[in-house]
Write a protein that holds these residues in place. Structure first.
Motif, mmCIF file in Angstrom:
data_model
loop_
_atom_site.group_PDB
_atom_site.id
_atom_site.type_symbol
_atom_site.label_atom_id
_atom_site.label_comp_id
_atom_site.label_asym_id
_atom_site.label_seq_id
_atom_site.Cartn_x
_atom_site.Cartn_y
_atom_site.Cartn_z
ATOM 1 N N THR A 254 0.851 -1.194 0.000
ATOM 2 C CA THR A 254 0.000 0.000 0.000
ATOM 3 C C THR A 254 0.885 1.242 0.000
ATOM 4 O O THR A 254 1.841 1.331 0.783
ATOM 5 N N VAL A 255 0.564 2.197 -0.874
ATOM 6 C CA VAL A 255 1.317 3.449 -0.948
ATOM 7 C C VAL A 255 0.356 4.622 -0.794
ATOM 8 O O VAL A 255 -0.739 4.629 -1.369
ATOM 9 N N ILE A 256 0.765 5.609 -0.013
ATOM 10 C CA ILE A 256 -0.001 6.836 0.205
ATOM 11 C C ILE A 256 0.752 7.963 -0.487
ATOM 12 O O ILE A 256 1.953 8.155 -0.240
ATOM 13 N N ALA A 257 0.076 8.698 -1.371
ATOM 14 C CA ALA A 257 0.749 9.692 -2.197
ATOM 15 C C ALA A 257 -0.185 10.857 -2.490
ATOM 16 O O ALA A 257 -1.400 10.759 -2.299
ATOM 17 N N PRO A 258 0.356 11.975 -2.977
ATOM 18 C CA PRO A 258 -0.492 13.129 -3.294
ATOM 19 C C PRO A 258 -1.456 12.890 -4.443
ATOM 20 O O PRO A 258 -2.476 13.568 -4.551
ATOM 21 N N PHE A 259 -1.115 11.947 -5.326
ATOM 22 C CA PHE A 259 -1.951 11.655 -6.490
ATOM 23 C C PHE A 259 -2.151 10.153 -6.618
ATOM 24 O O PHE A 259 -1.265 9.363 -6.288
ATOM 25 N N ALA A 260 -3.310 9.769 -7.147
ATOM 26 C CA ALA A 260 -3.625 8.339 -7.237
ATOM 27 C C ALA A 260 -2.775 7.626 -8.280
ATOM 28 O O ALA A 260 -2.410 6.468 -8.084
ATOM 29 N N MET A 261 -2.455 8.281 -9.406
ATOM 30 C CA MET A 261 -1.626 7.603 -10.410
ATOM 31 C C MET A 261 -0.254 7.284 -9.826
ATOM 32 O O MET A 261 0.312 6.219 -10.100
ATOM 33 N N MET A 262 0.268 8.184 -9.001
ATOM 34 C CA MET A 262 1.547 7.943 -8.341
ATOM 35 C C MET A 262 1.431 6.791 -7.352
ATOM 36 O O MET A 262 2.261 5.870 -7.344
ATOM 37 N N ALA A 263 0.406 6.816 -6.508
ATOM 38 C CA ALA A 263 0.219 5.751 -5.527
ATOM 39 C C ALA A 263 -0.013 4.412 -6.208
ATOM 40 O O ALA A 263 0.512 3.371 -5.779
ATOM 41 N N ASP A 264 -0.789 4.416 -7.291
ATOM 42 C CA ASP A 264 -1.096 3.212 -8.054
ATOM 43 C C ASP A 264 0.180 2.587 -8.623
ATOM 44 O O ASP A 264 0.466 1.401 -8.442
ATOM 45 N N ALA A 265 0.982 3.415 -9.288
ATOM 46 C CA ALA A 265 2.208 2.924 -9.922
ATOM 47 C C ALA A 265 3.229 2.460 -8.888
ATOM 48 O O ALA A 265 3.865 1.404 -9.052
ATOM 49 N N PHE A 266 3.401 3.234 -7.821
ATOM 50 C CA PHE A 266 4.410 2.868 -6.833
ATOM 51 C C PHE A 266 4.001 1.650 -6.012
ATOM 52 O O PHE A 266 4.871 0.883 -5.568
ATOM 53 N N SER A 267 2.704 1.425 -5.808
ATOM 54 C CA SER A 267 2.302 0.213 -5.085
ATOM 55 C C SER A 267 2.640 -1.025 -5.918
ATOM 56 O O SER A 267 3.098 -2.040 -5.377
ATOM 57 N N THR A 268 2.460 -0.931 -7.231
ATOM 58 C CA THR A 268 2.832 -2.050 -8.105
ATOM 59 C C THR A 268 4.343 -2.199 -8.194
ATOM 60 O O THR A 268 4.884 -3.308 -8.099
ATOM 61 N N ALA A 269 5.041 -1.080 -8.379
ATOM 62 C CA ALA A 269 6.493 -1.125 -8.530
ATOM 63 C C ALA A 269 7.177 -1.679 -7.289
ATOM 64 O O ALA A 269 8.098 -2.501 -7.389
ATOM 65 N N THR A 270 6.730 -1.252 -6.100
ATOM 66 C CA THR A 270 7.357 -1.753 -4.879
ATOM 67 C C THR A 270 7.084 -3.238 -4.685
ATOM 68 O O THR A 270 7.924 -3.964 -4.150
ATOM 69 N N PHE A 271 5.921 -3.689 -5.146
ATOM 70 C CA PHE A 271 5.624 -5.120 -5.093
ATOM 71 C C PHE A 271 6.583 -5.883 -6.010
ATOM 72 O O PHE A 271 7.090 -6.943 -5.655
#
Length: 303
Positions: free
Chosen positions: A245-262
């Motif tokens: 789970t990633v918390i970010a200022p924008f959803a596209m950022m949170a979406d991409a980083f949650s996948t990338a970190t996985f």
């Protein structure tokens, strides 16, 4: 007011907290416009609809094609993420996804099969920012599943920003703006990886996006170790975590980083979040919660 519709293979739920004097007609019209942005992003970015903008332009090889902002912006962000992760996050992974069985349209259940070169990477996708064109070096299948939904959430959130509060929730990926009905920060529940109807964690947040990638969401029916998050370099699904789970200022950022970190795994995943000053948490296969970045004082674990 609250309304729900089906877009992008998920239930999209929009809830708003209105200011005094706002008419119901005005609220409903604004929510409908926000939903329409999901429709536009889906029409632009879907890998599962043969007549989507993405699939149409993907048939043109070796020639620049002008594309809409609804496709250009998420694709540009996906390519930046590919560079940041040295290709472990790669929008050119569509063919690999098809080969693993993730190739059926969620509404029609129609089977999708596209020609593609096995040796493709994100470096075969070239964007021209000045002319807003896409150039493909080889036949390939672009998958924007890790950015398009977040992009649609951000567009919808911008449409709703004048309300006292709102949540745009697309299958658990969301943006929470302003305050809830009590005038407090929104309380966002994170799904338990093993118990679909239970919450494992609660986050209090306002004016931020919260997105989660999990190995439990979509499994390969024939290969239990495989799920919809696949490393393009190994052709395998990583299982360091069951949830990111990633918390970010924008959803596209949170979406991409949650996948990338996985995708990149333990230490690299933590560093990826810390390097860009985001915060989040991972859940291990043993259901241990690992916090990364920021201050977790406003997070609450469920008993």
């Amino acid at each position: 007011m609250r309304k729900t519709k089906l877009y992008m293979d998920t239930v999209v739920d929009i809830q708003v907290v209105t200011r005094e004097g706002t008419s119901e007609e005005e609220v409903e019209a604004t929510i409908d416009h926000a939903f329409d942005l999901f429709r536009k992003v889906e029409q632009a970015c879907s890998r599962f609809s043969p007549d989507s903008e993405l699939m149409n332009v993907s048939r043109v090889i070796g020639k620049p094609v002008q594309i809409s902002p609804f496709l250009f912006e998420p694709l540009r962000f996906a390519l930046e993420m590919a560079k940041l992760t040295d290709g472990e996050f790669d929008p050119a992974i569509g063919k690999v996804m098809e080969e693993q069985g993730f190739n059926r349209h969620y509404l029609t259940d129609s089977f999708i099969q596209n020609p593609a070169d096995d040796s493709v990477t994100y470096q075969d996708i070239v964007l021209d920012e000045q002319y807003r064109t896409l150039f493909l070096n080889k036949p390939l299948v672009i998958d924007l599943g890790a950015v398009a939904k977040g992009f649609a959430i951000d567009l919808a959130a911008n449409e709703l920003k004048d309300f006292k509060g709102f949540v745009v929730n697309a299958g658990g990926d969301l943006f929470a703006g302003g305050v809830d009905q009590k005038g407090e920060p929104w309380k966002i529940g994170i799904q338990h990886p093993e118990k679909k109807d239970e919450i494992i964690y609660v986050i209090e947040t306002s004016n931020q996006a919260v997105c989660t990638s999990g190995s439990y969401e979509r499994k390969n029916a024939k290969l239990p170790r495989m799920h919809h998050i696949i490393n393009p370099q190994t052709k395998e699904s990583p299982n360091h975590w069951v949830s990111s789970t990633v918390i970010a200022p924008f959803a596209m950022m949170a979406d991409a980083f949650s996948t990338a970190t996985f995708l990149v795994g333990n230490e690299k995943g933590k560093k990826l979040i810390e390097d860009v000053n985001l915060r989040g948490f991972f859940i291990t296969p043993e259901l241990q919660i690992v916090h990364v970045g920021g201050n977790s004082n406003d997070n609450k674990k469920m008993d």
